[in-house]
Scaffold this motif. Structure first.
Motif, short mmCIF file in Angstrom:
data_model
loop_
_atom_site.label_atom_id
_atom_site.label_comp_id
_atom_site.label_asym_id
_atom_site.label_seq_id
_atom_site.Cartn_x
_atom_site.Cartn_y
_atom_site.Cartn_z
N PRO A 193 1.01 -1.46 -0.17
CA PRO A 193 0.11 -0.12 -0.16
C PRO A 193 1.02 1.26 0.00
CG PRO A 193 -0.78 -1.51 1.71
CD PRO A 193 0.78 -2.07 1.28
N GLN A 194 0.32 2.13 -0.63
CA GLN A 194 1.05 3.65 -0.57
C GLN A 194 1.10 4.05 0.73
OE1 GLN A 194 2.34 5.42 -3.23
NE2 GLN A 194 1.83 3.54 -4.37
N PRO A 195 2.56 4.45 1.12
CA PRO A 195 2.81 4.82 2.66
C PRO A 195 1.98 6.29 2.91
CG PRO A 195 4.48 5.38 1.20
CD PRO A 195 3.49 4.64 0.33
N ARG A 196 1.40 6.06 4.15
CA ARG A 196 0.46 7.18 4.60
C ARG A 196 1.36 7.79 5.85
NH1 ARG A 196 -4.53 4.50 7.63
NH2 ARG A 196 -4.53 3.13 5.86
N ALA A 197 0.87 9.06 5.76
CA ALA A 197 1.48 10.17 6.88
C ALA A 197 1.05 9.40 8.39
CB ALA A 197 0.99 11.31 6.77
N SER B 10 4.81 -2.22 6.86
CA SER B 10 5.16 -2.88 5.58
C SER B 10 5.08 -4.11 5.91
CB SER B 10 6.66 -2.68 5.17
OG SER B 10 7.71 -3.57 6.18
N ARG B 11 4.72 -5.02 4.86
CA ARG B 11 4.62 -6.38 5.07
C ARG B 11 5.60 -7.35 5.96
NH1 ARG B 11 2.16 -6.51 -0.51
NH2 ARG B 11 -0.17 -6.05 -0.23
N ALA B 12 6.90 -6.74 5.46
CA ALA B 12 7.98 -7.56 6.12
C ALA B 12 8.01 -6.99 7.69
CB ALA B 12 9.20 -7.01 5.83
N ALA C 251 7.35 -9.88 10.82
CA ALA C 251 8.36 -9.90 12.02
C ALA C 251 7.67 -9.71 13.38
CB ALA C 251 9.50 -8.77 11.65
N ALA C 252 6.77 -8.92 13.41
CA ALA C 252 6.00 -8.79 14.65
C ALA C 252 4.83 -9.76 14.84
CB ALA C 252 4.99 -7.51 14.56
N ALA C 253 4.61 -10.50 13.76
CA ALA C 253 3.72 -11.74 13.74
C ALA C 253 4.51 -13.06 14.18
CB ALA C 253 2.90 -12.29 12.55
N ILE C 254 5.71 -13.15 13.94
CA ILE C 254 6.53 -14.07 14.32
C ILE C 254 6.81 -14.03 15.94
CG2 ILE C 254 8.81 -14.98 14.10
CD1 ILE C 254 8.76 -14.47 11.06
N ARG C 255 7.02 -12.65 16.34
CA ARG C 255 7.32 -12.55 17.75
C ARG C 255 6.03 -13.05 18.57
NH1 ARG C 255 9.69 -7.72 15.80
NH2 ARG C 255 7.81 -6.60 16.51
N TYR D 254 -5.10 -4.44 7.87
CA TYR D 254 -5.84 -5.14 6.70
C TYR D 254 -5.73 -4.39 5.40
CZ TYR D 254 -8.57 -7.84 10.24
OH TYR D 254 -8.79 -8.71 11.16
N ASP D 255 -4.87 -3.25 5.51
CA ASP D 255 -4.31 -2.76 4.26
C ASP D 255 -3.40 -3.48 3.59
OD1 ASP D 255 -6.09 -0.67 4.32
OD2 ASP D 255 -4.46 0.64 5.53
N TYR D 256 -2.64 -4.55 4.64
CA TYR D 256 -1.36 -5.07 3.97
C TYR D 256 -1.76 -6.60 3.78
CZ TYR D 256 0.97 -0.95 5.11
OH TYR D 256 1.49 0.43 5.06
N VAL D 257 -2.53 -7.16 4.74
CA VAL D 257 -2.91 -8.50 4.50
C VAL D 257 -4.41 -8.62 4.64
CG1 VAL D 257 -0.66 -9.61 5.35
CG2 VAL D 257 -2.46 -8.88 7.07
#
Length: 252
Positions: A18-22, A28-30, A34-38, A65-68
């Protein structure tokens, strides 16, 4: 929307970020993976939730939900992040060294992220790093002396995969059992020792008795590496034109 997949949505791997927002916290998906893995490392897959991941990231749940768009996509991202670590092990020119390095790195990754083993053995993982690992394994096996055709290669890949999945799931299940019961394998064996001794002394289980009394009692790592070597010896052994390894007897 029409896509190369018909009316099905594009896989997460082919959708642009998704386009970065302010926002105070960029995503980011990465970063989400990483957070989900933790979270999964701490609470297992049953404890994995959008709410916990969002809290870990310091954002509102709806932003994720913008990313997954589904839990399955989140799991795909997590799994491929683990495969990225495994893929680093495949840089060997000799086929056997490459396979040993990849499989051992897979075991290390699964022991660090026990939930990873829960996601092995179903449909193939198709993320870019998973595909890179699959390519390294298939390319290495294709160089083995006993692998001469695409059928040989398919069977070799399947046999190695079956060993890895089964061995990792068994080892991790035992680790979880030890934690949940407070009793490790040695203590469990000691507790059941008198019963097992009485049963073996009946003489009804002579082969089991030989295994228990005379068999080598290796730890989990030694067992895994020994059995891995045995599997590789078997599936890559040169065969005659009938497909039978020379060392094995033929059955008419």
């Amino acid at each position: 929307m029409d896509t190369p997949y018909g009316s099905a949505p594009l896989p997460v791997w082919e959708r642009p970020e998704p386009q970065p927002r302010a926002a105070p916290v960029p995503l980011s998906r990465a970063k989400i993976a990483a957070a989900a893995i933790r979270v999964a490392d701490a609470h297992g897959l049953d404890g994995l939730s959008v709410r916990k991941i969002a809290k870990e990231l310091g954002v509102g749940p709806m932003r994720l939900y913008d990313y997954v768009t589904a839990r399955s996509e989140l799991l795909d991202l997590m799994v491929d992040a683990v495969y990225a670590r495994i893929a680093e092990a495949g840089q060997h020119t000799e086929w056997r060294a490459a396979l040993l390095a990849i499989v051992r790195r897979t075991r290390d990754a699964a022991l660090d992220h026990e939930w990873f083993a829960d996601l092995l053995g179903a449909r193939p993982h198709l993320g870019p790093h998973a595909l890179a690992v699959g390519e390294s394994i298939a390319a290495a096996l294709s160089q083995a002396p006993g692998v001469r055709s695409i059928d040989d290669l398919q069977r070799a890949v399947g046999a190695l995969d079956a060993f890895v999945v089964g061995a990792l799931r068994r080892e991790i299940t035992e680790r979880r059992t030890a934690r949940s019961t407070g009793t490790d394998v040695s203590a469990w064996q000691a507790a059941l020792g008198p019963y097992l001794t009485r049963m073996l002394e009946t003489g009804r289980y002579p082969t089991v008795a030989r295994l228990v009394v005379d068999g080598a009692h290796l730890d989990a790592e030694e067992t895994f590496h020994h059995n891995l070597t045995t599997i590789l010896d078997g599936i890559t052994a040169p065969r005659d034109r009938s497909g039978v390894p020379p060392a094995l007897p033929r059955h008419e």
